[in-house]
Enzyme design. Structure first.
Site, PDB file in Angstrom:
ATOM      1  CG  ASP A 250      66.027  50.907  12.035  1.00 44.41           C
ATOM      2  OD1 ASP A 250      66.025  49.724  11.689  1.00 44.41           O
ATOM      3  OD2 ASP A 250      65.930  51.323  13.073  1.00 44.41           O
ATOM      4  CD  GLN A 251      58.335  51.251  14.635  1.00 39.15           C
ATOM      5  OE1 GLN A 251      58.112  49.901  14.746  1.00 39.15           O
ATOM      6  NE2 GLN A 251      57.170  51.804  14.137  1.00 39.15           N
TER       7      GLN A 251
END
Length: 195
Positions: free
Chosen positions: A74-75
């Site tokens: 995830d970012q």
């Protein structure tokens, strides 16, 4: 159990960017988008948000595929305490880029590799210094490149690189969405060696 065509790594993502990056490692894998709410918790900052979601994505598919290695990622971007996700609309992208003009932005990209009770995690932090952007430059950029599915409203691997003064990172692939240096390290910790 090693990875093979019959037993591929599961990439817990529907992102074409992450799939393209992971393919560089020449490992057998399949991408499966997890079904979970990715909204930040109340007062949750970008760093813990990405760490929580990377693990949650991997865990959600690990339940469906026991004994298989699952990789979640995830970012999120953060500047001045504000989390910047995927804009979704041109208007929101323009607003994000206007906000980022002249500022430092931290991009947190978390990864989690797990199988059953084995869990390995990592976090990549990349700092981008945006140059001052005029409304005309922002409009011209958004007409030239589709970025509605990109945290922070740009693609550093494309024309978005023209929006920056500098990038500080230990892993250039982290900014694109999957830090391959960290992924290689996690795979090695799991006993899945790469050349």
């Amino acid at each position: 159990m090693d990875l093979s065509a019959q037993n591929p790594l599961i990439l817990a993502s529907g992102s074409k960017y992450r799939a393209e990056l992971l393919s560089r490692l020449q490992l057998p894998f399949v991408g499966i988008a997890p079904n979970l709410d990715e909204s930040p918790l109340s007062d949750e900052l970008a760093r813990p948000l990405t760490q929580r979601l990377a693990l949650a994505k991997a865990q959600s598919l690990a339940k469906q595929y026991p004994n298989r290695w699952v990789l979640g990622s995830d970012q999120a971007a953060s500047s001045q305490g504000r989390i910047l996700g995927k804009p979704g609309t041109v208007e929101r992208a323009a607003e994000q880029l206007s906000f980022l003009s002249g500022k430092n932005v931290e991009f947190f990209t978390a990864v989690a590799l797990l199988r059953n009770d084995e869990v390995f995690t990592a976090l990549d932090v990349t700092t981008v210094q945006f140059r001052m952007l005029s409304p005309f430059e922002i409009d011209r950029y958004l007409k030239a490149e589709s970025v509605l599915d990109c945290a922070g409203s740009f693609k550093c691997e494309g024309l978005g690189i023209t929006l920056f003064e500098s990038i500080r990172s230990e892993d250039p692939t982290g900014l694109i969405g999957l830090p391959l240096i960290s992924v290689r390290r996690l795979l090695a910790q799991a006993g899945l060696a790469l050349p």
